[in-house]
Scaffold this active site. Structure first.
Site, PDB file in Angstrom:
ATOM      1  N   ASP A  84      89.187  40.932 -39.789  1.00  0.00           N
ATOM      2  CA  ASP A  84      89.343  41.356 -38.400  1.00  0.00           C
ATOM      3  C   ASP A  84      90.473  40.643 -37.654  1.00  0.00           C
ATOM      4  OD1 ASP A  84      88.232  38.855 -38.101  1.00  0.00           O
ATOM      5  OD2 ASP A  84      86.319  39.570 -37.320  1.00  0.00           O
ATOM      6  N   TRP A 111      76.381  33.806 -39.666  1.00  0.00           N
ATOM      7  CA  TRP A 111      77.568  33.372 -38.937  1.00  0.00           C
ATOM      8  C   TRP A 111      77.498  31.891 -38.588  1.00  0.00           C
ATOM      9  CZ3 TRP A 111      78.439  31.025 -34.292  1.00  0.00           C
ATOM     10  CH2 TRP A 111      79.787  30.993 -33.853  1.00  0.00           C
ATOM     11  N   ASP A 135      89.961  36.525 -42.923  1.00  0.00           N
ATOM     12  CA  ASP A 135      88.993  37.453 -42.345  1.00  0.00           C
ATOM     13  C   ASP A 135      89.649  38.808 -42.116  1.00  0.00           C
ATOM     14  OD1 ASP A 135      87.022  35.557 -42.377  1.00  0.00           O
ATOM     15  OD2 ASP A 135      87.063  35.139 -40.224  1.00  0.00           O
ATOM     16  N   HIS A 141      84.074  43.577 -33.030  1.00  0.00           N
ATOM     17  CA  HIS A 141      83.038  43.838 -34.024  1.00  0.00           C
ATOM     18  C   HIS A 141      81.722  43.221 -33.562  1.00  0.00           C
ATOM     19  CE1 HIS A 141      84.604  39.828 -34.960  1.00  0.00           C
ATOM     20  NE2 HIS A 141      83.428  39.561 -35.494  1.00  0.00           N
ATOM     21  N   ARG A 187      78.875  40.757 -34.149  1.00  0.00           N
ATOM     22  CA  ARG A 187      78.746  39.516 -34.907  1.00  0.00           C
ATOM     23  C   ARG A 187      77.457  39.511 -35.717  1.00  0.00           C
ATOM     24  NH1 ARG A 187      79.061  33.833 -31.759  1.00  0.00           N
ATOM     25  NH2 ARG A 187      76.830  34.222 -31.458  1.00  0.00           N
ATOM     26  N   GLU A 237      80.355  27.356 -42.035  1.00  0.00           N
ATOM     27  CA  GLU A 237      81.087  27.169 -43.295  1.00  0.00           C
ATOM     28  C   GLU A 237      82.534  26.730 -43.055  1.00  0.00           C
ATOM     29  OE1 GLU A 237      82.444  30.978 -41.946  1.00  0.00           O
ATOM     30  OE2 GLU A 237      80.399  30.210 -42.127  1.00  0.00           O
ATOM     31  N   ASP A 238      83.134  27.180 -41.939  1.00  0.00           N
ATOM     32  CA  ASP A 238      84.517  26.782 -41.654  1.00  0.00           C
ATOM     33  C   ASP A 238      84.599  25.311 -41.226  1.00  0.00           C
ATOM     34  OD1 ASP A 238      83.110  27.417 -39.386  1.00  0.00           O
ATOM     35  OD2 ASP A 238      84.688  28.602 -38.452  1.00  0.00           O
ATOM     36  N   MET A 270      92.202  39.758 -32.626  1.00  0.00           N
ATOM     37  CA  MET A 270      90.913  39.899 -33.304  1.00  0.00           C
ATOM     38  C   MET A 270      90.328  41.272 -32.989  1.00  0.00           C
ATOM     39  SD  MET A 270      87.398  37.611 -33.090  1.00  0.00           S
ATOM     40  CE  MET A 270      88.086  36.216 -33.985  1.00  0.00           C
TER      41      MET A 270
END
Length: 298
Positions: A157, A217, A155, A250, A252, A220-221, A247
Site C-alpha cells: 500500500d 497488526w 508493503d 485500507h 487495518r 514486527e517492525d 499510503m
C-alpha cells in the site's frame, strides 16, 4: 598468382579487423560507461512524481510493460546492473492495491536500471496475517532463484512519490518510507522500520530475518529495529525531501494486543526466532508476467 594470394590475404586481414572494430563499437554502445556498469542515478530519473492511483488491468500493464520477462523480472540490456534486487511483497486479498503498486513501481525500477524481480508472497489461509514470516518465506524462495544482492521488504500500500528513492542497497539496512502522507511526511520516531526496509543478504541473515511470531497488526517492525540495533547496525534513510510515499487507504487488520510483551521478550529471542526457526509448507509458485506469486499456508 602469388601476388593475387598476397592481396587476398591482406583483404581478409582488413575485413577481420573491420569486423572486430564493428563488434567493439556495438559493445561500447551496449555498455556506454567506461566501467560497463549502469549509473547510480540514471539521467532518465525525474525526481518528484505524482503517483498514478487509477486502476489498470493486469492485461493492460502487460502490454505497457513489454520489456518485462516472465515472473515480473527485468535486467537492463545496455549496461551492467549495479544490483540484483528481490522485491518482497506480503499479500492477502488486496488485488486493487497490487494493481496500483505494480503500475507505479515497475516504471521506477526500470528507469533505475536494476536487475530485479517482484515477488508477491500470498498468505493463502484464514489464519491471522503474519507479515514477518511472509518476508522470511519470500527471502528463502527468492534465494533459490537468483544470487540477489539486495532484498526490499515492501508493503503493497506504499507508492513512491519520487523516482530517486534508490531501490538498490546503497546502504544496508535502509528504511525507505521515511516520509508518508498519512503521517504528514514526518518520521514518527527515530527507530521506526515500518513500511519498506532494505537489506543486503548478509545483513538480513545477520539479524536472523524477521520474527515469525508477530500476527495481525503491530510490533514486527519495531522488533526488526531492535534486531538491527542489537547487531551493531544502523538504519540509513534518504532525506525527507526525497523519500516521500503515498499510503493507499485500507482497512487495518486487527491489532496485536500482545505486541509490547513480545517486543520485550524479543530482545533475547531474536537469535532463535527468525530464519533459523522458519518452517513452512512447500509453496505454490506461479510466474505471471508482472510478478512471481508465492502462495503459502502458514
Amino acid at each position: 598468382m602469388r601476388g593475387g594470394k598476397w592481396n587476398l590475404g591482406i583483404i581478409s586481414a582488413v575485413l577481420s579487423i573491420s569486423l572486430l572494430a564493428l563488434y567493439a563499437h556495438r559493445m561500447l554502445k551496449c555498455f556506454p560507461e567506461d566501467n560497463l556498469t549502469c549509473p547510480k542515478y540514471n539521467p532518465s530519473l525525474v525526481g518528484r512524481i505524482k503517483p498514478n492511483l487509477t486502476l489498470s488491468s493486469f492485461e493492460h500493464m502487460e502490454r505497457k510493460f513489454a520489456w518485462l520477462g516472465t515472473g515480473g523480472q527485468y535486467s537492463p540490456r545496455k549496461c551492467r546492473p549495479r544490483e540484483r534486487v528481490a522485491i518482497l511483497v506480503p499479500f492477502r486479498e488486496r488485488d486493487n492495491h497490487l494493481k496500483i503498486f505494480l503500475n507505479n513501481l515497475h516504471p521506477i525500477l526500470y528507469r533505475q536500471q536494476l536487475e530485479y524481480t517482484i515477488y508477491v508472497i500470498e498468505q493463502a489461509d484464514d489464519r491471522p496475517f503474519n507479515r514477518g514470516k511472509l518476508f522470511n518465506i519470500g527471502y528463502m524462495e527468492a534465494k533459490k532463484e537468483n544470487n540477489y544482492t539486495c532484498f526490499v521488504c515492501h508493503d503493497v500500500d506504499l507508492i513512491p512519490e519520487n523516482d530517486q528513492i534508490l531501490y538498490g542497497c546503497v546502504r544496508s539496512p535502509m528504511h525507505l518510507s521515511r516520509a508518508v502522507d498519512k503521517f504528514d511526511y514526518r518520521l514518527p520516531y527515530k527507530e521506526i522500520m515500518g513500511g519498506i526496509t532494505v537489506f543486503s543478504g548478509r545483513d538480513y541473515e545477520k539479524v536472523n530475518g524477521w520474527s515469525n511470531l508477530f500476527e495481525n497488526w503491530g510490533g514486527e517492525d519495531d522488533d526488526m529495529s531492535n534486531r538491527v540495533i542489537a547487531n551493531g547496525l544502523s538504519i540509513f534513510r534518504f532525506s525527507d525531501s526525497v523519500a516521500k510515499y503515498t499510503m493507499l487507504k485500507h482497512r487495518r487488520t486487527p491489532v496485536n494486543t500482545a505486541r509490547y510483551r513480545m517486543l520485550n521478550e524479543g530482545r533475547t529471542r531474536h537469535k532463535f526466532d527468525g530464519l533459523t526457526s522458519l518452517v513452512y509448507k512447500p509453496p505454490r509458485i506461479e510466474r505471471h508476467r508482472l510478478f512471481t506469486k508465492i502462495s503459502v499456508s502458514l
